[in-house]
Design a protein around this motif. Structure first.
Motif, PDB file in Angstrom:
ATOM      1  N   VAL A 111       0.847  -1.206   0.000  1.00 46.71           N
ATOM      2  CA  VAL A 111       0.000   0.000   0.000  1.00 46.71           C
ATOM      3  C   VAL A 111       0.876   1.247   0.000  1.00 46.71           C
ATOM      4  O   VAL A 111       0.628   2.190  -0.758  1.00 46.71           O
ATOM      5  CB  VAL A 111      -0.958   0.010   1.215  1.00 46.71           C
ATOM      6  CG1 VAL A 111      -1.715   1.331   1.301  1.00 46.71           C
ATOM      7  CG2 VAL A 111      -1.921  -1.161   1.147  1.00 46.71           C
ATOM      8  N   TYR A 155       2.317   1.713  -3.392  1.00 47.00           N
ATOM      9  CA  TYR A 155       1.286   2.098  -4.351  1.00 47.00           C
ATOM     10  C   TYR A 155       0.883   3.558  -4.144  1.00 47.00           C
ATOM     11  O   TYR A 155       0.579   4.265  -5.103  1.00 47.00           O
ATOM     12  CB  TYR A 155       0.069   1.160  -4.272  1.00 47.00           C
ATOM     13  CG  TYR A 155      -0.832   1.345  -5.463  1.00 47.00           C
ATOM     14  CD1 TYR A 155      -0.427   0.918  -6.729  1.00 47.00           C
ATOM     15  CD2 TYR A 155      -2.045   1.994  -5.349  1.00 47.00           C
ATOM     16  CE1 TYR A 155      -1.221   1.128  -7.840  1.00 47.00           C
ATOM     17  CE2 TYR A 155      -2.847   2.205  -6.461  1.00 47.00           C
ATOM     18  CZ  TYR A 155      -2.425   1.768  -7.693  1.00 47.00           C
ATOM     19  OH  TYR A 155      -3.206   1.990  -8.802  1.00 47.00           O
ATOM     20  N   GLU A 156       0.897   4.022  -2.910  1.00 46.48           N
ATOM     21  CA  GLU A 156       0.604   5.435  -2.632  1.00 46.48           C
ATOM     22  C   GLU A 156       1.606   6.344  -3.361  1.00 46.48           C
ATOM     23  O   GLU A 156       1.238   7.393  -3.883  1.00 46.48           O
ATOM     24  CB  GLU A 156       0.644   5.726  -1.125  1.00 46.48           C
ATOM     25  CG  GLU A 156      -0.472   5.096  -0.331  1.00 46.48           C
ATOM     26  CD  GLU A 156      -1.832   5.743  -0.545  1.00 46.48           C
ATOM     27  OE1 GLU A 156      -1.926   6.788  -1.217  1.00 46.48           O
ATOM     28  OE2 GLU A 156      -2.812   5.180  -0.035  1.00 46.48           O
ATOM     29  N   HIS A 209      -6.670   4.352  -9.980  1.00 49.04           N
ATOM     30  CA  HIS A 209      -5.843   4.338  -8.774  1.00 49.04           C
ATOM     31  C   HIS A 209      -6.675   4.133  -7.512  1.00 49.04           C
ATOM     32  O   HIS A 209      -6.260   3.419  -6.597  1.00 49.04           O
ATOM     33  CB  HIS A 209      -5.020   5.628  -8.679  1.00 49.04           C
ATOM     34  CG  HIS A 209      -3.930   5.687  -9.694  1.00 49.04           C
ATOM     35  ND1 HIS A 209      -3.392   6.868 -10.124  1.00 49.04           N
ATOM     36  CD2 HIS A 209      -3.274   4.710 -10.369  1.00 49.04           C
ATOM     37  CE1 HIS A 209      -2.448   6.613 -11.026  1.00 49.04           C
ATOM     38  NE2 HIS A 209      -2.374   5.314 -11.188  1.00 49.04           N
ATOM     39  N   ARG A 239      -6.085   0.902  -5.304  1.00 51.86           N
ATOM     40  CA  ARG A 239      -5.641   1.148  -3.926  1.00 51.86           C
ATOM     41  C   ARG A 239      -6.527   0.405  -2.930  1.00 51.86           C
ATOM     42  O   ARG A 239      -6.054  -0.216  -1.982  1.00 51.86           O
ATOM     43  CB  ARG A 239      -5.645   2.641  -3.612  1.00 51.86           C
ATOM     44  CG  ARG A 239      -5.144   2.949  -2.203  1.00 51.86           C
ATOM     45  CD  ARG A 239      -5.339   4.432  -1.868  1.00 51.86           C
ATOM     46  NE  ARG A 239      -4.790   4.733  -0.567  1.00 51.86           N
ATOM     47  CZ  ARG A 239      -5.431   4.524   0.578  1.00 51.86           C
ATOM     48  NH1 ARG A 239      -6.645   4.004   0.582  1.00 51.86           N
ATOM     49  NH2 ARG A 239      -4.853   4.829   1.727  1.00 51.86           N
TER      50      ARG A 239
END
Length: 160
Positions: A5, A8-9, A85, A89
């Protein structure tokens, strides 16, 4: 928050930063043609989007893969990427075990198995590589690019 995470942020931030930068430039930068590599910046954005869209379909059957085609305005790209996204996410955030392997077929039919963490790493690496393509293309058009390296993301994160 797990490492998948967090990474990915960074990816979300980097493309948001890039698209906001492109929005400040003449719309023609998206369709200006190049002799080598990708034909245009719009084609790079399309390639990255379609690749990430495929990986989202691997992560969740709720989002079957279908590729986009054609030229988009910067506004349309911002909306498409934001939606992609956000849903990706949520999938990554909701995964209880980022080390869980997922069995799938590649777009060329090859049977594969990768963990959620590995898939996120693939998406982020692919995105980083092609932001470099876009930076080069912008310079060839006489425009500056924007810094979207991980260190800039971390510093932006700490200052907010």
């Amino acid at each position: 928050m797990n490492a998948a995470v967090e990474f990915y942020e960074f990816h979300i931030w980097s493309y948001k930063t890039l698209l906001e930068h492109l929005e400040k430039l003449p719309e023609t930068v998206l369709i200006a043609e190049f002799a080598e590599g990708f034909r245009s910046i719009g084609d790079v954005l399309l390639h990255v989007y379609n690749g990430e869209h495929f990986w989202r379909s691997v992560l969740s059957a709720k989002f079957p893969y279908s590729s986009l085609d054609g030229n988009m305005s910067i506004y349309e790209w911002k909306v498409l990427y934001a939606s992609l996204h956000q849903t990706t996410r949520e999938i990554v955030l909701d995964s209880s075990d980022p080390a869980q392997p997922i069995q799938f077929s590649s777009r060329k039919g090859r049977e594969m198995s990768n963990t959620i963490q590995e898939i996120v790493q693939t998406v982020v690496n692919h995105g980083t590589y092609h932001r470099g393509n876009i930076a080069t293309m912008l310079r060839q058009l006489g425009h500056k690019s924007v810094s979207s390296d991980y260190a800039f993301y971390l510093n932006d994160l700490r200052s907010n």
